[in-house]
Design a protein around this motif. Sequence first.
Motif: not given
Length: 500
Positions: A45-51, A107-114, A116-121, A243-244
């Motif tokens: 999930l983190a990698l998909s956003v990074f991509a 990054h605090d402004l974009f925490d809603f993306i995930f 699971d908050p672990r993905c943002m880390s 996400l969906i």
Amino acid sequence: MSRENIYRTAAYVTVFSVAEKFFGFLYRIILSRTLGSEGMGLYQLALSVFAVLVTATSSGIPLTVSRLITKHRANGNKRAEQSTITAAVAVTLMFSVPVFAILFFGHDLFDFIFSDPRCMSILLILLPSLTFNSVYSVIRGVLWGNKQFIPYCVIDLIEELVMIAAGILLVTGMTSVFDGAKRVAFAIVISYLVSFSLSIAYFFIKGGRFRNPKRAFNPLLSSAMPITGMRTSSSLINSVIALILPARLIAAGFSSAETMSGIGVMMGMSMPVLSIPSTLIGSLALVMVPELAENFYKNQHKKLKDNIEKALKITSLIACVLIPMLFVLGEDLGKILFDNELSGKIIRRSCLMLLPMSLNMITTSMLNSLGYEKHTCGYFFIGAAATLACTWFLPAYIGIYAQIAGTALSSLICCVLNLRLLAKKSKEKVRFLKHTLISAFTILPVSILGVLLHNVFCSCMPLLFAAISTGTILLAADALFLFALGLAEPKWVKVLVRKS
């Protein structure tokens, strides 16, 4: 290059690509067994956003730089080549550095993306490699346009090996699946730094120079933006799906644990196997794109038509050889490689989509090399709408297979539209349909033979030996069948091994 050199070079590139994907595949097996489906789900999930970020900052650059360099070389304009390279580096830095700064420090402004908050880390760990990858993408385009395929492949292979070595070393000390996912992200950053350093060193050692880029910005951006837009949208849609899909699966009655596990199995285990043709076809596209661009700019219409036909035929052949193999051995691969029965079922049930996926991949590369980036971008959005519709409406009926159905439908739509445009724009008629249809008709008899062989061997051998025996005989029988039908020619093998 002559036709023989084209396909011999493609074979050499394929060797490097297969080696890279093979090591990457082994690495993914290790990660799936170490991190488990939950850890793989977090990482994916983190990698998909990074991509999405990688794609947005640099994805259109390699192909555009390659095509413009080919154009300038055909006109004998060395200064324009150097200006194009400089402009490309400036553009990638103008995009990648601000994106990194905004996300890393805000990054605090974009925490809603995930969800699971672990993905943002995990994403924050990956962000510094955006700049490394952006500059390397320009050098890749330079190597591609100058047909320096071996250095291109060597650097990519080293990057992959460094990532694997660093990842394995780091995950051995993990304290949890979350900690392991973060360590795997650090390995990616290290590998990108290495490929960046090697590519820059090679560029200057080989006499690379920068020059005033002022006149190169407009042609670079007008060509790169549609490709970047298409690929960014693709990555963005994949992230949206990531996400969906969990939400739609949960709404359909799946538990949160079942959902995350299913996504981890599909994205981290099954899809890499289903992406095998992309390795082989990507090698062919890597060699063909600058060649097609050169044919196009020199008005070599007959040669252009011949190269398009040959690439389409080889692509359909690759897909139609692999489909029976995955249909027969898909469930075995899931058990042997990942110790996961679901991954094998997904592979077997989804393998037919390899043909439209493969043809879509090669035709998109062809059209982009000929300057039809805006057309392929428009086609992509039509296919993307189909993918999103499947992801939204089908989870209640087919569960995790909704994304597979969306990918297959999107590939089919884009493939048909791409082929229609190629036929319309080609100065000479491109003939490949008969070859493709006959290749597709071979799938059924070869699959039936494979099932019979598999049943016989499984009754008297352990699973691993039964799968190896079935695969070996099936591959040999398939090759003989194709030669007998005239779909493949023995002289193609000679081309690959004959000295230049």
